[in-house]
Design an enzyme around this catalytic site. Sequence first.
Site, PDB file in Angstrom:
ATOM      1  CG  ASP A   1       7.595  14.846  -5.826  1.00 23.75           C
ATOM      2  OD1 ASP A   1       7.885  13.618  -5.709  1.00 23.75           O
ATOM      3  OD2 ASP A   1       7.457  15.472  -4.665  1.00 23.75           O
TER       4      ASP A   1
ATOM      5  CG  HIS B   1       6.896   7.313  -1.156  1.00 19.70           C
ATOM      6  ND1 HIS B   1       7.904   6.237  -1.630  1.00 19.70           N
ATOM      7  CD2 HIS B   1       6.064   7.901  -2.034  1.00 19.70           C
ATOM      8  CE1 HIS B   1       7.954   6.575  -2.844  1.00 19.70           C
ATOM      9  NE2 HIS B   1       7.163   7.581  -3.308  1.00 19.70           N
TER      10      HIS B   1
ATOM     11  CB  VAL C   1       2.909  11.173  -0.856  1.00 18.50           C
ATOM     12  CG1 VAL C   1       1.623  10.633  -1.274  1.00 18.50           C
ATOM     13  CG2 VAL C   1       3.687  10.525   0.252  1.00 18.50           C
TER      14      VAL C   1
END
Length: 434
Positions: free
Chosen positions: A145, A298, A326
Site C-alpha cells: 500500500d 476491511h 489494512v
Amino acid sequence: MEGKIPTLVLVLCIFSAAVAADYVRPQPRKTLDFPWDRKPSSYPQQVHISLAGDRHMRISWVTDGKSSPSYVEYGTSPGRYDSTAQGESTSYSYLFYSSGKIHHTVIGPLESNTVYFYRCGGEGPEFQLKTPPAELPVAFAIAGDLGQTGWTKSTLDHIDQCKYDVHLLPGDLSYADYIQHRWDTFGELVQPLASARPWMVTQGNHEMESIPLIKDGFQSYNARWKMPYEESGSSSNLFYSFEVADIHLIMLGSYTDYDEDSEQYNWLKADLSKVDRSKTPWLIVLSHVPWYNSNYAHQGEGDGMMQAMEPLLYAAGVDMVFAGHVHAYERSKRVNGGKPDPCGALHITIGDGGNREGLAHRYKDPQPEWSVFREASFGHGELKVVNSSHAFWSWHRNDDDEPVRSDQLWITSLKSSGCLAEKKHSLRKILMAP
C-alpha cells in the site's frame, strides 16, 4: 548454512515486544508533486526490474517514443556491455489517456549475488542491479500500500538504508485510481530502488480500475508490472510463484477467482506439488487482503479466500503469509482455522507503506488470542532468512530511525520443527483431490 542461534537471540525471541509503545500516531501526508520534466522520446523512464525464472531478470521501462527499441545491453563492468538481449513492448489506451511504449526485456543467464550494469534501448543513463544470492542468507524488504505521498517517500528512504536482495509488495502500488498519469509518476518515484533490486508485486484493489462494459480490470497493472507468471506455469499475471535461494514464494490474487474450481486454486495445487521441502525448506505466501485481521478496517473481506485456500496452505506447511490492504501493522502467532496452531502459518499485515488514505486506527477489543502485535503506523518490514531453520523478522516505523526495530521476532521454519512430517498424509490427500 546451519548454525546455532545465540542465547541472546533466544532471549530476544521470548521477550519480543508484544505491546505497542505509547506515542502520537502520524497523520497522512500530502501527495507528492512531480514537476514536468520533458525528456527525449527514446529516453528510458520508470525503470524497474523483476525476477524472471531461474537466473534471469526482466528489465521494464517506458519511453515516450513509439519507435524506441526494446533491447538491453548489460555486463559486469561499468560502460562495458558484453551481452545484449532483445525484448518485447506493449502499450494501452485508457479513456483519454495513451501510455508510452512499455518495454519488457529478459536478460540472462546471470551469476548470483553479482552486480550488473545495464542500459535500456541504447539511450539514457547506465543503471546497475544486484542479483540475489543462490544460497542463504537472503534478505527481503516488505511494504505494501505504497502510493505517492510524503509517507511513501519516507518508507522508500528507510528501505534504501537497509541491506536487502528483493523487495516484496503485497498490492496497492501507485494509487492511480483511474488517473493514468499517476502510474507514470509512481514509476519515476520508485525507479531509484526498483531499478537496482527486483520488485516482486501482486495486485490490490487500487490496481483494479475496471469500468463496467468499457474497461476490464488490471489493464494498467498488467501492462506495466509484468511478473513471472508464465515462467511459473500460471495463466495470469495476477498469481504466480518464484524462488530465491532455498525459499519458494507464492503471490496470490485476492481479486481473481480463488474457489476450488478456479484456475488460481488449481494452479496453486500444482505449484505446491512441485516444491521439494528437503531442498526448499521455506514456503512464503503474499496476497493483498489479510485473512487474519483484528482491525475494523476491511473486516472479514478475506474470509472467502481464507475458507477456500487456508486448508491447502496449512497442508503444504506454509511458513508465513504477508498481506496489505489494512493500513496498519499486525503480526499473529502461528495460526490455523482462527486459532493458534504451532504448525500453522505466521500472518503479517503490512499495508502501511504510505498511502494517501491514512492509517486504520481502530482495532477490535479485546485483542484476539492469535494476535500478538498491532499498531497503526507507517513503516516497512525486513525479513532475513538466515538458514534452513531460522529467519529474523523486524518491523520499522517511519518515524523512528531505520535501525530501530519496533517489533522483532526469530522465526523457526515448519520444516525444522517437525510439522511437515505430520502433514505428509493430509498434503498428499488434498493435492490428489480432483
